[in-house]
Design a protein around this motif. Structure first.
Motif, short mmCIF file in Angstrom:
data_model
loop_
_atom_site.label_atom_id
_atom_site.label_comp_id
_atom_site.label_asym_id
_atom_site.label_seq_id
_atom_site.Cartn_x
_atom_site.Cartn_y
_atom_site.Cartn_z
N LEU A 1 -23.58 7.79 44.45
CA LEU A 1 -24.75 8.27 43.71
C LEU A 1 -25.26 9.60 44.27
CD1 LEU A 1 -27.17 7.11 41.66
CD2 LEU A 1 -28.39 7.01 43.82
N LEU A 2 -25.36 9.69 45.59
CA LEU A 2 -25.91 10.90 46.18
C LEU A 2 -25.00 12.11 45.92
CD1 LEU A 2 -27.31 9.62 49.58
CD2 LEU A 2 -28.59 10.33 47.56
N ALA B 1 -23.86 17.22 52.11
CA ALA B 1 -23.64 16.89 50.70
C ALA B 1 -24.07 18.06 49.82
CB ALA B 1 -24.41 15.63 50.32
N ASN B 2 -25.15 18.67 50.19
CA ASN B 2 -25.68 19.82 49.47
C ASN B 2 -24.70 20.98 49.49
OD1 ASN B 2 -27.50 21.66 48.34
ND2 ASN B 2 -28.40 22.13 50.33
N PHE C 1 -24.64 10.73 36.43
CA PHE C 1 -24.63 12.16 36.71
C PHE C 1 -23.45 12.87 36.05
CE2 PHE C 1 -27.24 10.22 40.01
CZ PHE C 1 -28.42 10.89 39.74
N TYR D 1 -25.42 13.03 42.28
CA TYR D 1 -26.71 13.72 42.13
C TYR D 1 -26.60 15.18 42.57
CZ TYR D 1 -31.51 14.97 43.41
OH TYR D 1 -32.72 15.61 43.57
N GLU D 2 -25.99 15.39 43.73
CA GLU D 2 -25.84 16.76 44.23
C GLU D 2 -24.96 17.59 43.30
OE1 GLU D 2 -27.33 18.52 46.19
OE2 GLU D 2 -28.03 17.44 47.96
N ARG E 1 -24.63 17.24 40.05
CA ARG E 1 -25.37 17.59 38.85
C ARG E 1 -26.46 18.61 39.16
NH1 ARG E 1 -24.85 15.49 33.92
NH2 ARG E 1 -26.45 16.15 32.47
N ARG E 2 -27.07 18.48 40.31
CA ARG E 2 -28.12 19.40 40.69
C ARG E 2 -27.57 20.84 40.78
NH1 ARG E 2 -31.31 20.75 44.81
NH2 ARG E 2 -29.79 20.30 46.43
N THR F 1 -31.36 22.43 36.46
CA THR F 1 -32.47 21.51 36.69
C THR F 1 -33.66 22.05 35.91
OG1 THR F 1 -31.65 21.00 38.88
CG2 THR F 1 -33.95 20.49 38.45
N ILE G 1 -23.85 12.89 55.00
CA ILE G 1 -25.14 12.72 54.33
C ILE G 1 -26.18 12.58 55.44
CG2 ILE G 1 -26.49 11.13 52.88
CD1 ILE G 1 -23.75 10.49 51.46
#
Lengths: 245, 245
Positions: free
Chosen positions: B152-153, B100-101, B35, B156-157, B159-160, B165, B136
């Motif tokens: 990882l999570l 996390a978001n 990511f 991912y968040e 990069r999102r 996207t 999380i």
């Protein structure tokens, strides 16, 4: 467009197609349970089943659910109404591509999320059985993510969305989405009739032609009633002939 | 309230505090690079550093960046402006807790995301060095996620939130969507052939049947090439008959 979600069985199935390493199956099972998913289906795992390495990595997840084994993807998705495949590579197919985030707004009752083998990924024949593709937005310079981690991300997105965002939906009236078995039966019949009608002039192109036709019908995502209608359409087109004979 | 993010160094650092297993450090490094994260800081890894097990699991990530070593968390975060710790357990502390978001909307320049040791998690002394906590949303009955998967999570968040996207899309390859005239011509032909095949048994239902079939094909949103294929399908189904006559 997704159909209305039945809360009772809206939790997606996870299908691992020809997974190679038991470790990854176990880690995927653990990741699933972390986010409340418990329907794991294994299509022809390379090293057989059960697997000690899988059990070691599952951290007890297999005490809570038992994976189901299948010979091929078609039988693993037979009872599913919506099938989405994760894929890293760009595919030359006319099939909707959703982000992991957006895919969660497309869930129906009885959805399957399909993951290919480590390294090689899913074959085009596998993808022809799917309604849509899911991509995970990774660093293009280092895109390869582990199988279990792909499962984890989809599980995470599922849980993140499930209680928060009401999904888009397609009002179905009295009907319901066709099962993949109904779809398969229709495709088989259509293909047999096309064969009889000399539709496949070039034998080399036959698999591609079959896949293209299948992709078109998968995109339409027929209801059970519509599959019956399509059978009626084929019967009318060929049956007309019989009456005239 | 978040501070203005300096785009030059808004990419967060990942700090692993007293990680136990080299495998997890390597898998975390791989997940980071997936990511686009490259600033990895290790606080007193249990089995020392470098680690062969870490290198094996990193899948080449350590060719792209080199982790920095620290004796304690205080020195690892000394140059950071915002420090957030992931934690599974609820803590008895007056400290903001973000999902996390949501945490990704709080990034500043020079943020650190801090992860505790496997099993035990961060000590309260570590948490006292952090501005906020990140949770999380896991299954409360099976909450324990692997260290590398937590990294990882968050990657991912990150990069999102900070990279585009790609929107949902339907890749068309060399084809293009059918024009409505092509669609209409095909529907007319199909309807005429269905009429000839006595498909519409009840005249009252004919408009509804026609509309249903049309809706199914419209949902598939065929390409120009697919309309040609559909014509071929109809020809094969009815033409078969002509050859047999």
């Amino acid at each position: 467009m997704p159909h209305t979600v039945d809360p009772v069985d809206s939790v997606p199935s996870i299908i691992l197609v020809r997974p190679q390493m038991g470790e990854n199956i176990g880690a995927a099972a653990r990741a699933m349970l972390n986010f409340g998913l418990t329907d794991l289906r294994l299509v022809a795992p390379r090293d057989g089943w059960p697997s000690r390495r899988a059990a070691d990595m599952a951290s007890g997840a297999f005490d809570r659910f038992t994976p189901q084994l299948y010979d091929d993807l078609a039988s693993a998705v037979a009872d599913r109404q919506m099938v989405m495949a994760t894929t890293a590579r760009r595919r030359d197919m006319v099939k909707p591509v959703y982000s992991a985030n957006s895919a969660m707004t497309k869930l129906t009752s009885r959805t399957a999320l399909v993951f290919g083998p480590e390294r090689t990924g899913l074959e085009n024949e596998d993808l022809a059985l799917c309604h849509a593709l899911i991509t995970i937005p990774v660093n293009p310079d280092f895109p390869s993510i582990n199988l279990a981690q792909a499962v984890l991300l989809l599980g995470y997105e599922y849980r993140r969305h499930y209680h928060e965002t009401p999904p888009d939906h397609l009002p179905l009236g009295d009907s319901e989405p066709a099962s993949q078995k109904d779809m398969e039966d229709f495709m088989r019949r259509l293909e047999a009739e096309l064969e009889a009608g000399h539709f496949y002039r070039d034998a080399n192109l036959k698999p591609t032609m079959q896949r293209n036709i299948r992709n078109l019908f998968m995109r339409g995502h027929p209801t059970a009633q519509e599959i019956k209608t399509l059978h009626g359409v084929v019967s009318a087109l060929i049956g007309n002939k019989k009456r005239r004979l």
